[in-house]
Design a protein around this motif. Structure first.
Motif, PDB file in Angstrom:
ATOM      1  N   PHE A 114      31.954  39.683  28.333  1.00  8.14           N
ATOM      2  CA  PHE A 114      32.253  40.507  29.496  1.00  8.14           C
ATOM      3  C   PHE A 114      32.025  39.710  30.777  1.00  8.14           C
ATOM      4  N   ASN A 115      30.942  38.959  30.836  1.00  4.83           N
ATOM      5  CA  ASN A 115      30.718  38.107  32.006  1.00  4.83           C
ATOM      6  C   ASN A 115      31.867  37.118  32.189  1.00  4.83           C
ATOM      7  N   ALA A 116      32.393  36.626  31.080  1.00  9.69           N
ATOM      8  CA  ALA A 116      33.501  35.669  31.151  1.00  9.69           C
ATOM      9  C   ALA A 116      34.754  36.299  31.763  1.00  9.69           C
ATOM     10  N   LEU A 117      34.990  37.594  31.491  1.00 14.30           N
ATOM     11  CA  LEU A 117      36.125  38.275  32.115  1.00 14.30           C
ATOM     12  C   LEU A 117      36.021  38.220  33.645  1.00 14.30           C
ATOM     13  N   LEU A 118      34.821  38.468  34.165  1.00 10.37           N
ATOM     14  CA  LEU A 118      34.617  38.430  35.606  1.00 10.37           C
ATOM     15  C   LEU A 118      34.722  37.001  36.129  1.00 10.37           C
ATOM     16  N   HIS A 119      34.174  36.061  35.385  1.00 11.12           N
ATOM     17  CA  HIS A 119      34.257  34.662  35.810  1.00 11.12           C
ATOM     18  C   HIS A 119      35.697  34.177  35.857  1.00 11.12           C
ATOM     19  N   ASP A 120      36.518  34.640  34.927  1.00 13.99           N
ATOM     20  CA  ASP A 120      37.926  34.245  34.925  1.00 13.99           C
ATOM     21  C   ASP A 120      38.643  34.712  36.189  1.00 13.99           C
ATOM     22  N   LEU A 121      38.115  35.779  36.801  1.00 17.68           N
ATOM     23  CA  LEU A 121      38.679  36.266  38.065  1.00 17.68           C
ATOM     24  C   LEU A 121      38.046  35.561  39.266  1.00 17.68           C
ATOM     25  N   GLY A 122      37.064  34.700  39.016  1.00 13.03           N
ATOM     26  CA  GLY A 122      36.375  34.005  40.096  1.00 13.03           C
ATOM     27  C   GLY A 122      35.234  34.805  40.696  1.00 13.03           C
ATOM     28  N   VAL A 123      34.714  35.794  39.960  1.00 13.67           N
ATOM     29  CA  VAL A 123      33.731  36.732  40.499  1.00 13.67           C
ATOM     30  C   VAL A 123      32.322  36.377  40.010  1.00 13.67           C
ATOM     31  N   PHE A 124      31.368  36.309  40.954  1.00 10.91           N
ATOM     32  CA  PHE A 124      29.957  36.159  40.637  1.00 10.91           C
ATOM     33  C   PHE A 124      29.434  37.460  40.035  1.00 10.91           C
TER      34      PHE A 124
END
Length: 315
Positions: free
Chosen positions: A244-254
């Motif tokens: 789930f964290n990776a989904l946000l990281h893929d969007l460039g989100v901290f």
């Protein structure tokens, strides 16, 4: 004279020998804090909070990082934390009877000061005459600060996340941020898509802490019209899967993981290495009641080379 820190680990090691009991009761709004995190423009804020693989994991001091002798939501607590580690400072904003914005978490002053009564029923002068107490109930010589004082103090020192209490109009907080040109270092916490959309309408340049704990909430924010580069994703107070964290990281989100409460208590019981485990699973910022201890635990995860290091300075 300011010297840029090109080796962030060197900065940390230089001051790691400081002990908790060596701190003096220096209550001045010091201009020689050892750790500084300096963002000068909103573009720099977006860059700092944009996730990249060389991101620097951080701690966020919940309610300013209260410790024995240092009350929550006090500038003295902020200074105490920054003497030990770079940190994001989270604080709460309440409003007095005469419409002064102050730093206070509770609806009453009973728990955190020597006084009693509801914040909304007391004037600023009445509150200013009270002494803050620390988390053990010990009286200090410190006073309740205003939002204005916090914004002035924080420029060139740290980053803020501003938690707005229910009675406080968003517009008043936005006006204060604009007045002090604090947009680069003051992000605002929101708890719903509608609140985030309202805050974005009031000030489109502000960074927003937004609650995204699952894919459904992620989809709502993707449909909100708020640009992704304004998001800092608070993922809740339960450890999230790495995927789930990776989904946000893929969007460039901290991501911000709230380790305050149960997870902090787990660290006390099991050992502070669990803070590093959260970071290794994709938590970029740990919102904690133990910022000094958590920062020490994740120190070894700071990349030797990172584009983010340019924002860290030492006086």
């Amino acid at each position: 004279m300011k010297t840029k820190i090109y080796g962030f680990l060197m900065l940390l090691l230089l001051f790691s020998c400081k002990k908790e009991n060596s701190d003096s009761q220096n209550t001045a709004f010091a201009s020689n804090d050892p750790y500084r995190l300096v963002l000068s423009t909103v573009e720099e804020a977006r860059d700092f909070y944009s996730w990249t693989s060389d991101r620097i994991p951080m701690v966020s001091a919940h309610r300013g990082g209260p410790y024995l002798g240092y009350p929550e939501n006090s500038i003295e607590a902020f200074e105490h934390v920054l003497r030990h580690t770079p940190a994001i400072i989270e604080f709460d904003v309440a409003i007095t009877k005469d419409s002064v914005l102050i730093l206070m978490h509770d609806n009453t002053v009973d728990r955190t000061t020597t006084g009693k009564g509801r914040v909304i029923d007391l004037t600023f002068q009445e509150i200013r005459e009270l002494n803050l107490v620390d988390k053990e109930g010990g009286k200090t010589n410190f006073r309740v600060p205003t939002l204005e004082e916090a914004l002035v103090w924080g420029k060139g020192k740290t980053l803020f996340t501003v938690d707005i209490k229910r009675e406080v109009p968003f517009e008043m907080v936005v006006d204060a941020i604009k007045r002090h040109q604090a947009e680069p270092y003051a992000a605002v916490i929101t708890y719903s898509v509608n609140a985030a959309k309202k805050m974005h309408r009031l000030h489109p340049d502000l960074m927003l802490s937004v609650t995204i704990r699952n894919e459904e909430e992620l989809q709502r924010f993707e449909e909100s019209g708020i640009p992704v580069d304004r998001w800092i994703a608070f993922t809740g107070t339960t450890d999230r899967p790495e995927e789930f964290n990776a989904l946000l990281h893929d969007l460039g989100v901290f991501t911000i993981l709230g380790v305050l409460g149960n997870l902090d208590r787990s660290a006390i019981a099991r050992g502070d290495q669990i803070y590093a485990e959260f970071v290794e699973k994709g938590a970029d910022i740990l919102a904690t009641d133990r910022p000094i201890e958590a920062a020490e635990a994740i120190r070894g995860l700071i990349p030797e080379e990172s584009s983010k290091k340019k924002y860290f300075e030492i006086r």
